[in-house]
Enzyme design. Structure first.
Site, PDB file in Angstrom:
ATOM      1  N   ASN A   6       0.868  -1.182   0.000  1.00  0.00           N
ATOM      2  CA  ASN A   6       0.000   0.000   0.000  1.00  0.00           C
ATOM      3  C   ASN A   6       0.900   1.226   0.000  1.00  0.00           C
ATOM      4  OD1 ASN A   6      -1.784   2.046   0.476  1.00  0.00           O
ATOM      5  ND2 ASN A   6      -2.392   1.362   2.529  1.00  0.00           N
ATOM      6  N   TRP A   7       0.953   1.870  -1.157  1.00  0.00           N
ATOM      7  CA  TRP A   7       1.873   3.020  -1.294  1.00  0.00           C
ATOM      8  C   TRP A   7       1.335   4.265  -0.605  1.00  0.00           C
ATOM      9  CZ3 TRP A   7       3.928   3.040  -7.069  1.00  0.00           C
ATOM     10  CH2 TRP A   7       4.617   1.837  -7.306  1.00  0.00           C
ATOM     11  N   LYS A   8       0.068   4.261  -0.229  1.00  0.00           N
ATOM     12  CA  LYS A   8      -0.572   5.439   0.379  1.00  0.00           C
ATOM     13  C   LYS A   8      -0.359   6.657  -0.542  1.00  0.00           C
ATOM     14  CE  LYS A   8      -0.141   3.209   4.806  1.00  0.00           C
ATOM     15  NZ  LYS A   8      -0.022   3.314   6.253  1.00  0.00           N
ATOM     16  N   HIS A  92      -9.408   1.092   4.998  1.00  0.00           N
ATOM     17  CA  HIS A  92      -8.130   1.260   5.696  1.00  0.00           C
ATOM     18  C   HIS A  92      -8.355   2.192   6.895  1.00  0.00           C
ATOM     19  CE1 HIS A  92      -4.028   2.467   6.585  1.00  0.00           C
ATOM     20  NE2 HIS A  92      -3.647   1.385   5.930  1.00  0.00           N
ATOM     21  N   GLU A  94      -6.801   4.619   7.955  1.00  0.00           N
ATOM     22  CA  GLU A  94      -6.618   6.040   7.650  1.00  0.00           C
ATOM     23  C   GLU A  94      -7.872   6.610   7.002  1.00  0.00           C
ATOM     24  OE1 GLU A  94      -2.958   5.433   5.553  1.00  0.00           O
ATOM     25  OE2 GLU A  94      -1.974   4.943   7.449  1.00  0.00           O
ATOM     26  N   GLU A 164      -4.962  -4.755  10.697  1.00  0.00           N
ATOM     27  CA  GLU A 164      -3.951  -3.721  10.880  1.00  0.00           C
ATOM     28  C   GLU A 164      -4.244  -2.961  12.169  1.00  0.00           C
ATOM     29  OE1 GLU A 164      -2.123  -2.677   6.747  1.00  0.00           O
ATOM     30  OE2 GLU A 164      -3.737  -1.283   7.204  1.00  0.00           O
ATOM     31  N   GLY A 170       2.856   2.476  10.719  1.00  0.00           N
ATOM     32  CA  GLY A 170       3.788   3.584  10.535  1.00  0.00           C
ATOM     33  C   GLY A 170       4.509   3.994  11.802  1.00  0.00           C
ATOM     34  N   SER A 210       3.879  -1.972  10.259  1.00  0.00           N
ATOM     35  CA  SER A 210       5.330  -2.013  10.449  1.00  0.00           C
ATOM     36  C   SER A 210       5.947  -3.373  10.109  1.00  0.00           C
ATOM     37  CB  SER A 210       5.707  -1.583  11.870  1.00  0.00           C
ATOM     38  OG  SER A 210       5.259  -0.257  12.123  1.00  0.00           O
TER      39      SER A 210
END
Ligand code: 13P
Length: 251
Positions: A6-8, A92, A94, A164, A170, A210
């Protein structure tokens, strides 16, 4: 095993092309592991032209639940299919935290993704406060039940779950292999309840938070851990290829 990156909101077009080309050459075609990368929307078309014919699939990071219409700034499932997406990440943390995405929205998106033959990667996970209060199992159970609400058993066979924990994303603070195995086993029992033995056991449950070359092997060795959803380490070809190799060895 499935390893998805997942490159975000990272990498412009030139950087996306460069990383994708590096991944194609370093990863090749793994025998037992499915590999996917999920770039930002604007990089998808160019990424697919490099990935096409390789051993790496492509996914998007989000989509809208409607077919088309007046939804400024949004992207539909059919648009994602048209540029070569196989997967779409939904719910997700986020998106849940910063964009108000609820379980109900995630479930509508998952149903819409299936209508367009996209495989949803549905994300769940508790916050640090919820973990500290020992409420993680109840929180994740509610997310799983409500986010998958309305999916049929046959849709369940084209589905990926990603656990997650928000506190591990992160932060460099990975959940311990014991914590991961315990939650994945809990999720497995819910999937079996919702979709039956055969489908419930076949759904890949990924761990995200992570994951790095140095901890991937011990996580992938655990039962009910069927791969990883990788953030930061997916932005480096060498690191991501190394995590894919760990999955191959664990498969
Ligand atoms: P990190 O690997 O950077 O912790 O991100 C995990 C993640 O959110 C993947 O979706």
């Amino acid at each position: 095993m499935l390893v998805a990156g997942n490159w975000k909101m990272n990498l412009d077009l030139a950087a996306a092309r460069q990383l994708t080309a590096g991944l194609v050459s370093s990863i090749g075609k793994p025998e037992k592991t499915l590999v996917a990368i999920c770039p930002p929307f604007v990089d998808l078309d160019a990424t697919y032209s490099i990935l096409h014919g390789s051993g790496i699939r492509m996914g998007a990071q989000n989509m809208h639940e409607s077919d088309s219409g007046a939804y400024t700034g949004e992207v539909s499932a059919s648009m994602l299919r048209a540029v070569g997406c196989h997967y779409v990440i939904l719910g997700h943390s986020e998106r849940r935290e910063y964009f108000g995405e609820t379980n109900e929205i995630v479930s509508r998106k998952a149903i819409q993704a299936h209508r367009h033959r996209l495989v949803p990667i549905v994300c769940v996970g508790e916050s640090l406060a919820q973990r500290d209060a020992d409420r993680q199992n109840a929180v994740v159970e509610e997310q799983v039940r409500q986010s998958l609400d309305g999916l049929t058993v046959s849709q369940g066979s084209e589905l990926v779950l990603a656990y997650e924990p928000v506190w591990a994303i992160g932060t460099g603070r990975t959940a311990s292999p014991e914590q991961v195995e315990s939650m994945h086993t809990h999720i497995r029992s819910l999937l079996v309840e919702l979709f039956g033995q055969k489908t419930g056991y076949a759904i890949d449950i990924l761990y995200g938070g992570s994951v790095k070359p140095g901890n991937a092997s011990e996580l992938f060795a655990r039962s009910n851990v069927d791969g990883g959803l990788i953030g930061g380490a997916a932005l480096n070809a060498e690191d991501f290829a190394s995590i894919v190799k760990s999955a191959e060895l664990a498969a």
